[in-house]
Scaffold this active site. Structure first.
Site, PDB file in Angstrom:
ATOM      1  N   LYS A 190       0.814  -1.209   0.000  1.00 34.05           N
ATOM      2  CA  LYS A 190       0.000   0.000   0.000  1.00 34.05           C
ATOM      3  C   LYS A 190       0.862   1.281   0.000  1.00 34.05           C
ATOM      4  O   LYS A 190       2.080   1.220   0.190  1.00 34.05           O
ATOM      5  CB  LYS A 190      -0.932  -0.009   1.214  1.00 34.05           C
ATOM      6  CG  LYS A 190      -1.938  -1.173   1.199  1.00 34.05           C
ATOM      7  CD  LYS A 190      -2.847  -1.153  -0.015  1.00 34.05           C
ATOM      8  CE  LYS A 190      -4.142  -1.903   0.165  1.00 34.05           C
ATOM      9  NZ  LYS A 190      -4.050  -3.362   0.063  1.00 34.05           N
TER      10      LYS A 190
HETATM   11  C1  LIG Z   1      -5.424  -4.163   0.731  1.00 36.41           C
HETATM   12  C2  LIG Z   1      -6.871  -3.997   0.800  1.00 36.41           C
HETATM   13  C3  LIG Z   1      -7.626  -4.472   1.876  1.00 36.41           C
HETATM   14  C4  LIG Z   1      -7.080  -5.348   2.951  1.00 36.41           C
HETATM   15  O1  LIG Z   1      -5.924  -4.909   3.558  1.00 36.41           O
HETATM   16  P1  LIG Z   1      -4.908  -5.964   4.211  1.00 36.41           P
HETATM   17  O2  LIG Z   1      -4.055  -5.075   5.067  1.00 36.41           O
HETATM   18  O3  LIG Z   1      -4.119  -6.577   3.098  1.00 36.41           O
HETATM   19  O4  LIG Z   1      -5.677  -6.936   5.002  1.00 36.41           O
HETATM   20  C5  LIG Z   1      -8.983  -4.199   1.902  1.00 36.41           C
HETATM   21  N1  LIG Z   1      -9.572  -3.510   0.919  1.00 36.41           N
HETATM   22  C6  LIG Z   1      -8.882  -3.055  -0.141  1.00 36.41           C
HETATM   23  C7  LIG Z   1      -9.596  -2.274  -1.196  1.00 36.41           C
HETATM   24  C8  LIG Z   1      -7.522  -3.306  -0.251  1.00 36.41           C
HETATM   25  O5  LIG Z   1      -6.861  -2.891  -1.326  1.00 36.41           O
END
Ligand SMILES: *Cc1c(COP(=O)(O)O)cnc(C)c1O
Length: 397
Positions: free
Chosen positions: A186
């Site tokens: 992210k």
């Molecule tokens: C990455 C993501 C998540 C989940 O996050 P994690 O930290 O990987 O559990 C949820 N929603 C969206 C849109 C994402 O891109």
């Protein structure tokens, strides 16, 4: 989008603060920690940057979505409207609480289509979950108005869009509760981690207790705390929060690098008449973590995706055949494959999914390519990449 490209001395310093005193737990151990409260500091930093009164860190973004729903009272039998284009976490979070995911079409924003949302509302609907995919947003004004009109919660999964804004307000702060992920890929990462933000005092207190087994966090003695209600463990560790703190402070810098790189590529692609860009609603500003565009048809899009691969243009996604992000290939969910029994109410509520068709979503996703915007590219590399993309698209038309 990925902050992991720029991990360095700032992250190392924060982690070393934690290692030096050895307190990995975010609560208690006041005497040992030499004044270091990384999770608390990160919560304050996020609250400031995202103009939100309350922030609750959690162990990951999936936990953030789960906690957002639980803290706002979504549970057994409640229908939650969510988009066909998302990440499986949205579906999983609703299911784990015994709710029923109701999938509806997206539009040219790649976010929820307000008309489809309105048509899906039933007496069982409790919440609308918008998912701000690929750094941008759906028609937030209309979606918020629908939630208000029908007295529904508006939950924002802004995991992919930290730093984007709508009418000057950060995404995540527009709905009742906003969710963020700091997983490894992210915009800012804490290795694993996430956050729930809200201006609703009750939802915040619920999130604070729920993420730590229902502990009320009153006083300094964990053993003596009371537990007003059932909880779970969705805590973040101080080590993860330390990495996240260094990264969060760099968010403005990351966003400006993304914008610069995004604009160079966008301008190059805009020269091609067959390329159209994803619609950003009026008042919306992307976080520039992805450049999302449409081609005329599926066949051309398949060709372009292959041509990108051949010419070494990496990190571009054609989600049509992707089984993490788009309903078309979610066979395990359509067939409700679960390790443990699922209630009859949820099974019945989800029966529609086996045969549901989404031609409107199919059309947008079939023609869409979304390319990650990286932070580590030099200007020369971005220009070279843009030229390769133009060449690959022109040769596929
Ligand atoms: C990455 C993501 C998540 C989940 O996050 P994690 O930290 O990987 O559990 C949820 N929603 C969206 C849109 C994402 O891109």
């Amino acid at each position: 989008m990925p902050g992991f490209e720029l991990i360095g001395d700032l992250e190392r310093k924060e982690v070393n603060d934690v290692l030096d005193n050895g307190v990995f737990m975010r609560y208690g151990f006041d005497g040992m920690r030499n004044g270091h409260w990384k999770a608390k500091e990160l919560e304050a930093e996020i609250g400031k940057q995202l103009q939100s009164k309350h922030v609750q860190l959690v162990s990951n973004g999936t936990a953030a979505v789960t906690v957002a729903l639980a803290a706002s009272g979504v549970g057994a039998g409640d229908e939650v409207i969510m988009p066909t284009f998302t990440f499986v976490a949205s579906f999983e979070s609703i299911m784990i609480l015994g709710g029923v995911p109701v999938l509806v079409d997206i539009d040219d924003t790649l976010g929820l289509d307000p008309k489809a949302v309105e048509a899906a509302i039933t007496p069982k609907t409790k919440a609308i979950m918008v998912v701000q995919m690929c750094g941008s947003m759906g028609r937030m004004g209309e979606l918020k108005a629908i939630a208000e009109k029908h007295n529904l919660l508006l939950i924002e999964d802004a995991c992919q869009a930290i730093g984007a804004t709508y009418n000057g307000k950060p995404l995540g702060s527009i709905g009742d509760v906003g969710c963020f992920s700091f997983d490894f890929v992210k915009t800012i990462t804490s290795a694993e981690g996430g956050a729930v933000i809200t201006n609703n005092e009750d939802f915040y207190v619920n999130a604070d207790h729920y993420t730590d087994h229902g502990h009320d966090h009153v006083g300094n003695d964990r053993g003596a705390e009371t537990h007003p209600f059932l909880g779970y463990n969705f805590r973040i560790s101080e080590l993860h929060a330390a990495v996240g703190l260094a990264q969060a402070r760099r968010l403005p810098e990351f966003l400006s690098i993304q914008e610069k790189n995004f604009m160079i590529i966008r301008e190059a692609l805009a020269e091609i008449p067959e390329v159209t860009f994803r619609t950003v609603p009026e008042g919306g500003v992307e976080n520039y973590g992805f450049l999302s565009f449409f081609l005329p048809d599926l066949e051309t899009t398949n060709k372009v995706a292959a041509a990108f691969k051949d010419s070494g243009v990496d990190a571009c996604f054609h989600y049509y055949n992707n089984n993490w992000h788009y309903i078309r290939r979610w066979d395990h969910l359509k067939e409700l494959k679960s390790l443990f029994p699922i209630s009859k109410e949820v099974k019945d509520g989800l029966a529609y999914l086996k045969t549901a068709e989404y031609p409107q979503s199919d059309d947008y996703i079939a023609r869409n390519i979304s390319c990650l915007i990286k932070l580590s590219w030099t200007e020369e590399q971005v220009k070279e990449r843009a030229a390769k993309m133009v060449e690959a698209i022109k040769s596929s038309l």
